[in-house]
Design a protein around this motif. Structure first.
Motif, PDB file in Angstrom:
ATOM      1  N   ARG A 108     -10.143 -21.334  13.116  1.00 55.64           N
ATOM      2  CA  ARG A 108     -10.708 -22.667  13.298  1.00 55.64           C
ATOM      3  C   ARG A 108      -9.581 -23.622  13.658  1.00 55.64           C
ATOM      4  NH1 ARG A 108     -15.607 -24.244   9.144  1.00 55.64           N
ATOM      5  NH2 ARG A 108     -17.103 -22.739   9.969  1.00 55.64           N
ATOM      6  N   ALA A 109      -9.849 -24.445  14.662  1.00 58.43           N
ATOM      7  CA  ALA A 109      -8.851 -25.406  15.117  1.00 58.43           C
ATOM      8  C   ALA A 109      -9.551 -26.669  15.582  1.00 58.43           C
ATOM      9  CB  ALA A 109      -8.019 -24.818  16.255  1.00 58.43           C
ATOM     10  N   ARG A 110      -9.017 -27.802  15.186  1.00 63.05           N
ATOM     11  CA  ARG A 110      -9.523 -29.071  15.687  1.00 63.05           C
ATOM     12  C   ARG A 110      -8.880 -29.343  17.047  1.00 63.05           C
ATOM     13  NH1 ARG A 110     -12.152 -31.732  11.596  1.00 63.05           N
ATOM     14  NH2 ARG A 110     -11.743 -30.914   9.517  1.00 63.05           N
ATOM     15  N   VAL A 111      -9.693 -29.752  17.986  1.00 60.69           N
ATOM     16  CA  VAL A 111      -9.207 -29.945  19.347  1.00 60.69           C
ATOM     17  C   VAL A 111      -9.504 -31.363  19.814  1.00 60.69           C
ATOM     18  CG1 VAL A 111      -9.442 -27.518  19.969  1.00 60.69           C
ATOM     19  CG2 VAL A 111     -11.378 -29.057  20.298  1.00 60.69           C
ATOM     20  N   ARG A 112      -8.695 -31.828  20.752  1.00 64.72           N
ATOM     21  CA  ARG A 112      -8.918 -33.132  21.359  1.00 64.72           C
ATOM     22  C   ARG A 112     -10.018 -33.017  22.412  1.00 64.72           C
ATOM     23  NH1 ARG A 112      -3.435 -32.437  21.437  1.00 64.72           N
ATOM     24  NH2 ARG A 112      -3.563 -31.947  23.667  1.00 64.72           N
ATOM     25  N   ALA A 158      -1.002 -13.539  11.117  1.00 67.37           N
ATOM     26  CA  ALA A 158      -1.699 -14.825  11.100  1.00 67.37           C
ATOM     27  C   ALA A 158      -0.756 -15.993  11.390  1.00 67.37           C
ATOM     28  CB  ALA A 158      -2.407 -15.008   9.760  1.00 67.37           C
ATOM     29  N   PRO A 159       0.450 -16.044  10.808  1.00 71.29           N
ATOM     30  CA  PRO A 159       1.350 -17.160  11.151  1.00 71.29           C
ATOM     31  C   PRO A 159       1.700 -17.209  12.636  1.00 71.29           C
ATOM     32  CG  PRO A 159       2.084 -16.102   9.135  1.00 71.29           C
ATOM     33  CD  PRO A 159       1.001 -15.242   9.703  1.00 71.29           C
ATOM     34  N   THR A 160       1.848 -16.030  13.260  1.00 71.35           N
ATOM     35  CA  THR A 160       2.140 -16.012  14.696  1.00 71.35           C
ATOM     36  C   THR A 160       0.995 -16.613  15.490  1.00 71.35           C
ATOM     37  OG1 THR A 160       3.478 -14.014  14.407  1.00 71.35           O
ATOM     38  CG2 THR A 160       2.744 -14.529  16.636  1.00 71.35           C
ATOM     39  N   LEU A 161      -0.239 -16.282  15.115  1.00 72.88           N
ATOM     40  CA  LEU A 161      -1.401 -16.835  15.796  1.00 72.88           C
ATOM     41  C   LEU A 161      -1.505 -18.340  15.565  1.00 72.88           C
ATOM     42  CD1 LEU A 161      -3.957 -16.407  17.452  1.00 72.88           C
ATOM     43  CD2 LEU A 161      -5.148 -15.795  15.341  1.00 72.88           C
ATOM     44  N   VAL A 162      -1.227 -18.797  14.359  1.00 68.68           N
ATOM     45  CA  VAL A 162      -1.280 -20.233  14.061  1.00 68.68           C
ATOM     46  C   VAL A 162      -0.265 -20.986  14.906  1.00 68.68           C
ATOM     47  CG1 VAL A 162      -0.862 -21.960  12.282  1.00 68.68           C
ATOM     48  CG2 VAL A 162      -2.212 -19.934  11.743  1.00 68.68           C
ATOM     49  N   GLY A 170      -3.876 -27.065  19.465  1.00 67.53           N
ATOM     50  CA  GLY A 170      -4.777 -27.047  18.331  1.00 67.53           C
ATOM     51  C   GLY A 170      -4.208 -27.798  17.146  1.00 67.53           C
ATOM     52  N   ARG A 171      -5.098 -28.440  16.366  1.00 67.74           N
ATOM     53  CA  ARG A 171      -4.678 -29.175  15.172  1.00 67.74           C
ATOM     54  C   ARG A 171      -5.379 -28.599  13.945  1.00 67.74           C
ATOM     55  NH1 ARG A 171      -6.757 -33.890  15.005  1.00 67.74           N
ATOM     56  NH2 ARG A 171      -8.219 -33.659  16.745  1.00 67.74           N
ATOM     57  N   SER A 172      -4.648 -28.592  12.838  1.00 67.77           N
ATOM     58  CA  SER A 172      -5.197 -28.064  11.577  1.00 67.77           C
ATOM     59  C   SER A 172      -5.746 -26.657  11.786  1.00 67.77           C
ATOM     60  CB  SER A 172      -6.289 -28.988  11.023  1.00 67.77           C
ATOM     61  OG  SER A 172      -5.796 -30.294  10.830  1.00 67.77           O
ATOM     62  N   VAL A 173      -4.957 -25.796  12.371  1.00 67.62           N
ATOM     63  CA  VAL A 173      -5.392 -24.435  12.681  1.00 67.62           C
ATOM     64  C   VAL A 173      -5.474 -23.638  11.386  1.00 67.62           C
ATOM     65  CG1 VAL A 173      -4.892 -22.349  14.001  1.00 67.62           C
ATOM     66  CG2 VAL A 173      -4.334 -24.601  14.950  1.00 67.62           C
ATOM     67  N   ARG A 174      -6.605 -23.010  11.163  1.00 68.44           N
ATOM     68  CA  ARG A 174      -6.828 -22.150   9.995  1.00 68.44           C
ATOM     69  C   ARG A 174      -7.172 -20.741  10.484  1.00 68.44           C
ATOM     70  NH1 ARG A 174      -7.640 -24.887   5.024  1.00 68.44           N
ATOM     71  NH2 ARG A 174      -6.968 -27.062   5.308  1.00 68.44           N
ATOM     72  N   VAL A 175      -6.551 -19.729   9.891  1.00 65.56           N
ATOM     73  CA  VAL A 175      -6.773 -18.333  10.275  1.00 65.56           C
ATOM     74  C   VAL A 175      -6.960 -17.506   9.015  1.00 65.56           C
ATOM     75  CG1 VAL A 175      -5.806 -16.302  11.423  1.00 65.56           C
ATOM     76  CG2 VAL A 175      -5.413 -18.571  12.391  1.00 65.56           C
ATOM     77  N   ARG A 176      -7.983 -16.668   9.024  1.00 65.91           N
ATOM     78  CA  ARG A 176      -8.165 -15.738   7.910  1.00 65.91           C
ATOM     79  C   ARG A 176      -8.801 -14.458   8.441  1.00 65.91           C
ATOM     80  NH1 ARG A 176     -13.131 -14.741   5.948  1.00 65.91           N
ATOM     81  NH2 ARG A 176     -14.837 -16.220   6.308  1.00 65.91           N
ATOM     82  N   ARG A 246     -15.055 -21.633  -0.287  1.00 67.36           N
ATOM     83  CA  ARG A 246     -14.560 -20.823   0.816  1.00 67.36           C
ATOM     84  C   ARG A 246     -13.098 -21.201   1.072  1.00 67.36           C
ATOM     85  NH1 ARG A 246     -17.839 -21.452   6.156  1.00 67.36           N
ATOM     86  NH2 ARG A 246     -16.552 -23.322   6.315  1.00 67.36           N
ATOM     87  N   PRO A 247     -12.181 -20.447   0.511  1.00 69.30           N
ATOM     88  CA  PRO A 247     -10.761 -20.803   0.667  1.00 69.30           C
ATOM     89  C   PRO A 247     -10.283 -20.590   2.097  1.00 69.30           C
ATOM     90  CG  PRO A 247     -10.989 -18.692  -0.447  1.00 69.30           C
ATOM     91  CD  PRO A 247     -12.362 -19.244  -0.319  1.00 69.30           C
ATOM     92  N   GLY A 248      -9.471 -21.535   2.530  1.00 66.94           N
ATOM     93  CA  GLY A 248      -8.862 -21.413   3.854  1.00 66.94           C
ATOM     94  C   GLY A 248      -9.667 -21.999   4.981  1.00 66.94           C
ATOM     95  N   LEU A 249     -10.965 -22.230   4.777  1.00 68.59           N
ATOM     96  CA  LEU A 249     -11.826 -22.762   5.833  1.00 68.59           C
ATOM     97  C   LEU A 249     -12.697 -23.875   5.239  1.00 68.59           C
ATOM     98  CD1 LEU A 249     -13.043 -19.593   7.778  1.00 68.59           C
ATOM     99  CD2 LEU A 249     -11.295 -21.217   8.474  1.00 68.59           C
ATOM    100  N   PRO A 250     -12.285 -25.119   5.330  1.00 72.02           N
ATOM    101  CA  PRO A 250     -13.110 -26.214   4.799  1.00 72.02           C
ATOM    102  C   PRO A 250     -14.463 -26.275   5.505  1.00 72.02           C
ATOM    103  CG  PRO A 250     -10.875 -26.958   5.279  1.00 72.02           C
ATOM    104  CD  PRO A 250     -10.994 -25.587   5.863  1.00 72.02           C
TER     105      PRO A 250
END
Length: 275
Positions: A108-112, A158-162, A170-176, A246-250
Motif C-alpha cells: 500500500r502506498a499513498r500517491v499524488r 520488503a525493505p528493498t521494495l519499500v 510513493g508515500r507511507s509505503v507499507r509492505v507485508r 491489522r498490523p502494518g496496514l492501517p
C-alpha cells in the motif's frame, strides 16, 4: 484415343502421366536384366564349385557368412539409431521447480494525484523483477491509496521494495507478506460474506474480519480512532462492539465504508427481537 491431355501433360486412360509410365517400364526392364545377370552368375558359380568335392559345403558356408553380415549390419544400424536419438528428458522443458522461487507481497502506498504516478510505481516494481497481480485504488482522508499484490523473486526483501517504491514517488509505503486467497475480487468477497452473515447474525464479527483481512480483538471498552490507526472499532445491529486489528496496514476510509455497508446489510436481514 488412349491418351488425354491435362494441363499440358499426357495421361493414359487410368489417369497416370504418360511420362511416368514410360519411366516405370524402363525401370522394370532394368530390374529384369539385373535378375538374369544374377541368375547367370549364380549358375556359373555353382557349376564351377559343383565339380569339386567340397563345392556344396562352400556354398553353405558362403550363404551363412552373408546371413551373418546382413544380421550384423541390421543390428548395428538399429543400435546407432537408438543411441543417437535424443531422449525425451533432454528435450523436455525445465520443470517448474527449476524456476526461481517467488513471494507474494501486499503493498500500500499513498500517491499524488498527478499523471504517471501509478506508472512510476509499476516501473519500479518491474525493475526488481516483480509482477503486479492485482491493483485497486482506495480513497482515504489523506488522499488516494494504491493497493497492489506483487509477486517478487525470493531474494528481494520488503525493505528493498519499500525503498524502490518510495524513490518512485510513493508515500507511507507499507509492505507485508500476502497469500493467494487475498487475490479474490473484493466485490465478490463482500457479496459472499454478506450472504453468509445474513443467514446467522452471530457470524457477523467473523465476516467483518474476513472482509478486511484483519484479526478480531476482545472488547476492552477503550475508544480507538477508526481511520488513522491499525485497529477499527464497530458496533453491530445488536449493540455489540467488534474490534478489528491489522498490523502494518492501517484501515482506509474505503474499507471502513465497506464494513459499515456490511453492518447495514446485516441490520436489514436481522430478525426482529421479541418485545
Amino acid at each position: 484415343m488412349g491418351l488425354k491431355i491435362r494441363n499440358g501433360r499426357s495421361f493414359d486412360r487410368v489417369g497416370a502421366p504418360h511420362g511416368h509410365g514410360r519411366r516405370a517400364w524402363r525401370r522394370e526392364a532394368v530390374e529384369f536384366a539385373a535378375l538374369f545377370v544374377a541368375a547367370g552368375i549364380a549358375h556359373l558359380f555353382s557349376t564351377a564349385l559343383g565339380h569339386r568335392r567340397s563345392g556344396a559345403l562352400m556354398l553353405v558356408v558362403l550363404g551363412g557368412v552373408l546371413c551373418a553380415i546382413v544380421s550384423a549390419h541390421i543390428w548395428l544400424t538399429h543400435r546407432r539409431d537408438h543411441h543417437g536419438r535424443p531422449s525425451s528428458s533432454r528435450t523436455d522443458p525445465a520443470p517448474e521447480a527449476a524456476l526461481p522461487a517467488a513471494r507474494l507481497w501486499r503493498v500500500r502506498a499513498r500517491v499524488r494525484e498527478t499523471p504517471g504516478q501509478l506508472a512510476a510505481l509499476a516501473a519500479a516494481t518491474a525493475a526488481l523483477g516483480g509482477n503486479i497481480l492485482s491493483l485497486s485504488t482506495q480513497s482515504d482522508t489523506d488522499g488516494t491509496v494504491d493497493e497492489l499484490h506483487v509477486q517478487l523473486p525470493e531474494p528481494v526483501t520488503a525493505p528493498t521494495l519499500v525503498d524502490a517504491l518510495t524513490a518512485a514517488g510513493g508515500r507511507s509505503v507499507r509492505v507485508r507478506p500476502a497469500t493467494v486467497r487475498e487475490l479474490v475480487d473484493p466485490v465478490t468477497r463482500a457479496l459472499l460474506l454478506a450472504s453468509w452473515a445474513g443467514e446467522d447474525p452471530r457470524r457477523l464479527p467473523v465476516a467483518l474480519a474476513a472482509l478486511l483481512e484483519a484479526r478480531l480483538l476482545p472488547d476492552t471498552g477503550d475508544r480507538v480512532d477508526r481511520v488513522e490507526r491499525e485497529t477499527l472499532s464497530l458496533t453491530t445491529p445488536t449493540g455489540d462492539r467488534v474490534r478489528l486489528h491489522r498490523p502494518g496496514l492501517p484501515f482506509t476510509a474505503t474499507e471502513t465504508a465497506r464494513a459499515l455497508a456490511l453492518l447495514g446489510r446485516a441490520h436489514r436481514s436481522a430478525p426482529a427481537r421479541p418485545a
